[in-house]
Design a protein around this motif. Sequence first.
Motif, PDB file in Angstrom:
ATOM      1  N   ILE A   1       0.258   2.697  10.044  1.00  0.00           N
ATOM      2  CA  ILE A   1       0.235   2.235   8.661  1.00  0.00           C
ATOM      3  C   ILE A   1      -1.228   2.156   8.246  1.00  0.00           C
ATOM      4  O   ILE A   1      -2.083   1.721   9.022  1.00  0.00           O
ATOM      5  CB  ILE A   1       0.866   0.821   8.546  1.00  0.00           C
ATOM      6  CG1 ILE A   1       2.332   0.853   8.930  1.00  0.00           C
ATOM      7  CG2 ILE A   1       0.664   0.234   7.158  1.00  0.00           C
ATOM      8  CD1 ILE A   1       3.195   1.607   7.961  1.00  0.00           C
TER       9      ILE A   1
ATOM     10  N   GLY B   1      -5.778  -0.904   3.434  1.00  0.00           N
ATOM     11  CA  GLY B   1      -7.110  -0.739   2.830  1.00  0.00           C
ATOM     12  C   GLY B   1      -7.963   0.255   3.613  1.00  0.00           C
ATOM     13  O   GLY B   1      -8.919   0.821   3.099  1.00  0.00           O
TER      14      GLY B   1
ATOM     15  N   THR C   1     -10.036  -0.440   5.923  1.00  0.00           N
ATOM     16  CA  THR C   1     -11.374  -0.951   6.282  1.00  0.00           C
ATOM     17  C   THR C   1     -11.508  -1.254   7.770  1.00  0.00           C
ATOM     18  O   THR C   1     -12.604  -1.402   8.278  1.00  0.00           O
ATOM     19  CB  THR C   1     -11.727  -2.233   5.493  1.00  0.00           C
ATOM     20  OG1 THR C   1     -10.799  -3.255   5.846  1.00  0.00           O
ATOM     21  CG2 THR C   1     -11.712  -1.998   4.002  1.00  0.00           C
TER      22      THR C   1
ATOM     23  N   ILE D   1      -9.046   0.388  10.141  1.00  0.00           N
ATOM     24  CA  ILE D   1      -8.507   1.509  10.914  1.00  0.00           C
ATOM     25  C   ILE D   1      -9.420   2.740  10.851  1.00  0.00           C
ATOM     26  O   ILE D   1      -9.547   3.467  11.831  1.00  0.00           O
ATOM     27  CB  ILE D   1      -7.055   1.812  10.474  1.00  0.00           C
ATOM     28  CG1 ILE D   1      -6.327   2.495  11.614  1.00  0.00           C
ATOM     29  CG2 ILE D   1      -6.971   2.613   9.186  1.00  0.00           C
ATOM     30  CD1 ILE D   1      -4.844   2.413  11.525  1.00  0.00           C
TER      31      ILE D   1
ATOM     32  N   THR E   1      -6.647  -5.655   2.919  1.00  0.00           N
ATOM     33  CA  THR E   1      -5.416  -6.360   2.557  1.00  0.00           C
ATOM     34  C   THR E   1      -5.092  -7.480   3.540  1.00  0.00           C
ATOM     35  O   THR E   1      -5.579  -7.496   4.676  1.00  0.00           O
ATOM     36  CB  THR E   1      -4.225  -5.386   2.550  1.00  0.00           C
ATOM     37  OG1 THR E   1      -4.061  -4.874   3.879  1.00  0.00           O
ATOM     38  CG2 THR E   1      -4.431  -4.238   1.575  1.00  0.00           C
TER      39      THR E   1
ATOM     40  N   ASN F   1      -5.293  -7.487   7.719  1.00  0.00           N
ATOM     41  CA  ASN F   1      -5.974  -8.565   8.434  1.00  0.00           C
ATOM     42  C   ASN F   1      -5.055  -9.161   9.490  1.00  0.00           C
ATOM     43  O   ASN F   1      -5.440  -9.343  10.638  1.00  0.00           O
ATOM     44  CB  ASN F   1      -6.425  -9.638   7.433  1.00  0.00           C
ATOM     45  CG  ASN F   1      -7.474 -10.553   8.025  1.00  0.00           C
ATOM     46  OD1 ASN F   1      -7.137 -11.409   8.821  1.00  0.00           O
ATOM     47  ND2 ASN F   1      -8.729 -10.362   7.658  1.00  0.00           N
TER      48      ASN F   1
ATOM     49  N   ASP G   1      -9.655 -13.962  10.520  1.00  0.00           N
ATOM     50  CA  ASP G   1      -9.953 -15.159   9.741  1.00  0.00           C
ATOM     51  C   ASP G   1      -8.732 -15.719   9.028  1.00  0.00           C
ATOM     52  O   ASP G   1      -8.639 -16.918   8.799  1.00  0.00           O
ATOM     53  CB  ASP G   1     -11.061 -14.857   8.729  1.00  0.00           C
ATOM     54  CG  ASP G   1     -12.404 -14.757   9.429  1.00  0.00           C
ATOM     55  OD1 ASP G   1     -12.597 -15.481  10.420  1.00  0.00           O
ATOM     56  OD2 ASP G   1     -13.233 -13.947   9.012  1.00  0.00           O
TER      57      ASP G   1
END
Length: 309
Positions: free
Chosen positions: A57, A60, A62, A64, A139, A143, A150
């Motif tokens: 999947i 965003g 950022t 992967i 997204t 995360n 976080d």
Amino acid sequence: MVLKEPDCKVRKEKSMTKLNFADKKITFASSMTEFHYFEPDTVNEAISLLKKFKGYIFAGGTFILPSMRRGEIEPRAFINIKKIESLQFEPRMKNGMVIISSLSTLSGLESSDLLHSKCPVLCDASSSIASFQIRNLATLGGNVCGGGMDILPILIVLNATSVMRDERGQRSIPVSKMQDERSLFQNGSKSILLYVSFVPPSKDEIVAFRKIDDALQVGFRSLSLALRLKRFRKRIQKACIVLGMGALYTIRLEDAEHILEGSDGNGQVIISASDAALTTLKQFESTMDWYAVDIVRVILMRTLREVLS
Ligand SMILES: Cc1cc2nc3c(=O)[nH]c(=O)nc-3n(C[C@H](O)[C@H](O)[C@H](O)COP(=O)(O)OP(=O)(O)OC[C@H]3O[C@@H](n4cnc5c(N)ncnc54)[C@H](O)[C@@H]3O)c2cc1C
């Protein structure tokens, strides 16, 4: 079912650069592997594609994309879910629960009026992540499912539930169990996170988030700490404290929780609870960086002092 397959095949190429750094030889490798790229319109299409191509999947991207560039994963296919309309909604209330779509961007969480009023700590945590440009793409799903550490500790203290879909159907699992799911994502995604939900904390509960970043860029892994305390007549009835360790794992600081529960949270209790965190962390010592254990004790002590004073 029509599957869109934009022409996005990348030629196979490998590049290696060797740098001589002091007396250590460090090798940086970046590899680009040929892969398929899809933009399904529905969750069902995305699931069929996952099954057929055993791909990842892509939300965003950022986390992967850098992972692929570092050669940590060699995807056969990326299934970009950003065009799926049913996953595009603002955080909302339903039956007394806050519902957040997996496609909500971190900047969307940061600026959500609903979250500001129901759970401002989630806005604070989102705004602590990376830069504005990254938060605009990144997204919640990315995360929670693999890319960050976080948001997960906060969702755990909020006792949130993840709603996932795979070829067998839809299922709900506590966010605290997402860690087991995340290891599955290492070999391609098996399921899709649709949304997370939680009952907002009541006004008399304390929910806090603190983060230690590698501000000096010396290579320290960042740490985050989320805690939730429920008080009744000046006594702490229930405590939940969760540590996020870089992008590795979360740890529940149960020894500290036990010391706090039933107490009035005075200065001596805070010191004992912070020391007790070390007992929990002992089990993880071999996988933790040498500096991290003591930082956790200090950050926990400071946070408890701030919220209980
Ligand atoms: C410079 C930089 C700084 C960063 N700083 C931080 C930081 O301070 N704190 C932090 O927590 N993170 C940080 N990150 C990590 C990460 O990029 C973010 O946490 C982000 O939220 C990942 O979301 P994404 O949508 O880009 O995920 P993607 O890269 O698209 O996906 C990440 C993983 O989750 C899977 N995935 C994504 N969505 C779903 C879904 N709906 N269902 C199932 N699987 C899914 C993907 O298959 C992939 O394995 C940073 C990244 C960068 C590049």
